[in-house]
Scaffold this motif. Structure first.
Motif, PDB file in Angstrom:
ATOM      1  N   ALA A 262       5.253   1.621  30.922  1.00  0.00           N
ATOM      2  CA  ALA A 262       3.970   1.699  29.922  1.00  0.00           C
ATOM      3  C   ALA A 262       3.990   3.331  29.194  1.00  0.00           C
ATOM      4  N   VAL A 263       4.030   4.164  30.086  1.00  0.00           N
ATOM      5  CA  VAL A 263       3.939   5.491  29.791  1.00  0.00           C
ATOM      6  C   VAL A 263       5.145   5.869  29.292  1.00  0.00           C
ATOM      7  N   ILE A 264       6.398   5.654  29.938  1.00  0.00           N
ATOM      8  CA  ILE A 264       7.631   6.229  29.115  1.00  0.00           C
ATOM      9  C   ILE A 264       7.563   5.627  27.774  1.00  0.00           C
ATOM     10  N   LYS A 265       7.433   4.289  27.579  1.00  0.00           N
ATOM     11  CA  LYS A 265       7.716   3.600  26.248  1.00  0.00           C
ATOM     12  C   LYS A 265       6.521   4.344  25.252  1.00  0.00           C
ATOM     13  N   TYR A 266       5.442   4.744  25.573  1.00  0.00           N
ATOM     14  CA  TYR A 266       4.292   5.581  24.881  1.00  0.00           C
ATOM     15  C   TYR A 266       4.934   6.709  24.603  1.00  0.00           C
ATOM     16  N   LEU A 267       5.701   7.724  25.612  1.00  0.00           N
ATOM     17  CA  LEU A 267       6.262   9.060  25.454  1.00  0.00           C
ATOM     18  C   LEU A 267       7.287   8.890  24.489  1.00  0.00           C
ATOM     19  N   CYS A 268       8.246   7.854  24.451  1.00  0.00           N
ATOM     20  CA  CYS A 268       9.109   7.849  23.398  1.00  0.00           C
ATOM     21  C   CYS A 268       8.582   7.564  21.938  1.00  0.00           C
ATOM     22  N   LYS A 269       7.698   6.708  21.972  1.00  0.00           N
ATOM     23  CA  LYS A 269       7.083   6.492  20.566  1.00  0.00           C
ATOM     24  C   LYS A 269       6.152   7.668  20.024  1.00  0.00           C
TER      25      LYS A 269
ATOM     26  N   GLU B 268       4.263  10.209  45.542  1.00  0.00           N
ATOM     27  CA  GLU B 268       3.184  11.089  45.083  1.00  0.00           C
ATOM     28  C   GLU B 268       2.577  10.763  43.784  1.00  0.00           C
ATOM     29  N   LEU B 269       2.570   9.658  43.666  1.00  0.00           N
ATOM     30  CA  LEU B 269       1.854   9.040  42.110  1.00  0.00           C
ATOM     31  C   LEU B 269       0.515   8.398  42.668  1.00  0.00           C
ATOM     32  N   HIS B 270      -0.579   8.680  42.634  1.00  0.00           N
ATOM     33  CA  HIS B 270      -1.729   8.215  43.090  1.00  0.00           C
ATOM     34  C   HIS B 270      -2.842   8.118  41.915  1.00  0.00           C
ATOM     35  N   PRO B 271      -3.173   7.251  41.385  1.00  0.00           N
ATOM     36  CA  PRO B 271      -4.246   7.241  40.004  1.00  0.00           C
ATOM     37  C   PRO B 271      -5.722   7.854  40.393  1.00  0.00           C
ATOM     38  N   ASN B 272      -6.020   7.672  41.498  1.00  0.00           N
ATOM     39  CA  ASN B 272      -7.460   8.079  41.918  1.00  0.00           C
ATOM     40  C   ASN B 272      -7.572   9.493  42.347  1.00  0.00           C
ATOM     41  N   CYS B 273      -6.428  10.352  42.049  1.00  0.00           N
ATOM     42  CA  CYS B 273      -6.415  11.870  42.364  1.00  0.00           C
ATOM     43  C   CYS B 273      -5.884  12.412  40.984  1.00  0.00           C
TER      44      CYS B 273
ATOM     45  N   ARG C  73       9.463  14.223  35.908  1.00  0.00           N
ATOM     46  CA  ARG C  73       8.399  14.685  37.016  1.00  0.00           C
ATOM     47  C   ARG C  73       7.625  13.339  37.256  1.00  0.00           C
ATOM     48  N   LEU C  74       7.601  12.499  36.441  1.00  0.00           N
ATOM     49  CA  LEU C  74       6.966  11.150  36.871  1.00  0.00           C
ATOM     50  C   LEU C  74       8.043  10.209  37.570  1.00  0.00           C
ATOM     51  N   TYR C  75       9.103  10.379  37.432  1.00  0.00           N
ATOM     52  CA  TYR C  75      10.275   9.671  38.303  1.00  0.00           C
ATOM     53  C   TYR C  75      10.258  10.068  39.764  1.00  0.00           C
ATOM     54  N   THR C  76      10.195  11.636  39.602  1.00  0.00           N
ATOM     55  CA  THR C  76      10.338  12.112  41.054  1.00  0.00           C
ATOM     56  C   THR C  76       9.024  11.812  41.724  1.00  0.00           C
ATOM     57  N   ALA C  77       7.831  11.712  41.249  1.00  0.00           N
ATOM     58  CA  ALA C  77       6.573  11.346  41.788  1.00  0.00           C
ATOM     59  C   ALA C  77       6.297  10.096  42.351  1.00  0.00           C
TER      60      ALA C  77
ATOM     61  N   SER D 112      -7.259   0.110  42.039  1.00  0.00           N
ATOM     62  CA  SER D 112      -6.548  -0.634  43.051  1.00  0.00           C
ATOM     63  C   SER D 112      -5.182  -0.912  42.581  1.00  0.00           C
ATOM     64  N   TYR D 113      -4.224  -0.612  43.466  1.00  0.00           N
ATOM     65  CA  TYR D 113      -2.801  -0.432  42.887  1.00  0.00           C
ATOM     66  C   TYR D 113      -1.722  -1.039  44.006  1.00  0.00           C
ATOM     67  N   ASN D 114      -0.685  -1.561  43.717  1.00  0.00           N
ATOM     68  CA  ASN D 114       0.535  -1.251  44.372  1.00  0.00           C
ATOM     69  C   ASN D 114       1.645  -0.680  44.058  1.00  0.00           C
ATOM     70  N   GLN D 115       2.970  -0.821  44.266  1.00  0.00           N
ATOM     71  CA  GLN D 115       3.675  -0.148  44.002  1.00  0.00           C
ATOM     72  C   GLN D 115       4.525  -0.677  42.802  1.00  0.00           C
ATOM     73  N   ASP D 116       4.402  -2.119  42.519  1.00  0.00           N
ATOM     74  CA  ASP D 116       4.751  -2.817  41.117  1.00  0.00           C
ATOM     75  C   ASP D 116       3.861  -2.172  40.112  1.00  0.00           C
ATOM     76  N   ASP D 117       2.441  -2.146  40.397  1.00  0.00           N
ATOM     77  CA  ASP D 117       1.590  -1.691  39.444  1.00  0.00           C
ATOM     78  C   ASP D 117       1.887  -0.313  38.877  1.00  0.00           C
ATOM     79  N   LEU D 118       2.156   0.553  39.924  1.00  0.00           N
ATOM     80  CA  LEU D 118       2.686   1.678  39.287  1.00  0.00           C
ATOM     81  C   LEU D 118       3.871   1.741  38.412  1.00  0.00           C
ATOM     82  N   PHE D 119       4.928   0.940  39.138  1.00  0.00           N
ATOM     83  CA  PHE D 119       6.045   0.845  37.977  1.00  0.00           C
ATOM     84  C   PHE D 119       5.646   0.457  36.506  1.00  0.00           C
ATOM     85  N   TYR D 120       4.821  -0.649  36.595  1.00  0.00           N
ATOM     86  CA  TYR D 120       4.587  -1.041  35.132  1.00  0.00           C
ATOM     87  C   TYR D 120       3.645   0.045  34.394  1.00  0.00           C
TER      88      TYR D 120
END
Length: 141
Positions: free
Chosen positions: A109-116, A22-27, A13-17, A97-105
């Motif tokens: 971090a989320v994927i690493k956390y989910l795996c852990k 469709e990934l917006h941290p302010n919503c 779901r995160l990959y698709t968003a 405030s974010y750009n595409q690189d911020d969303l990527f990083y």
């Protein structure tokens, strides 16, 4: 590699968003957890403020009742969102405030956390996936 269902579903779901824009941290519906929960925002009531890891009264009640949402407890959802938001810049306006690189990083971090969280090898770390630690530095750098 087979991951736990909740981890695989969340990553998909995160990959698709991310790729659909469709990934917006302010919503609440379109942030990391909002997308994991199929663009739902009910989870925002689990804390008193955005990015906070402490459960609100509503969050504590759901946690104590053992409720899970897409396989995650309310505390796990807050932790996931905190990991994501930690990689973004919080502005004085009260928005991220974010750009595409911020969303990527943030997603990295989320994927690493989910795996852990699910005791899975880090999907993004080739050494863990292959269960191999190189003895010397590669010449292909």
């Amino acid at each position: 590699m087979a991951f736990k269902r909740r981890t695989e579903k969340a990553i998909n779901r995160l990959y698709t968003a991310f790729h659909k824009g469709e990934l917006h941290p302010n919503c609440h519906c379109k942030c990391a957890v909002g997308n994991i929960l199929n663009q739902a925002d009910f989870w925002a009531a689990f804390s008193d403020s955005v990015g906070e890891k402490n459960l609100s009264y509503v969050g504590r009640v759901n946690q104590l009742l053992g409720r899970r949402f897409e396989g995650f407890t309310p505390q796990e959802l807050l932790d996931i969102e905190a990991v994501f938001l930690k990689r973004l810049r919080f502005e004085a306006t009260g928005k991220f405030s974010y750009n595409q690189d911020d969303l990527f990083y943030g997603l990295e971090a989320v994927i690493k956390y989910l795996c852990k969280l699910d005791h899975e090898p880090n999907l993004l770390c080739i050494e863990e996936l292959l269960d191999y630690q190189p003895k010397k530095t590669s010449l292909l750098v």
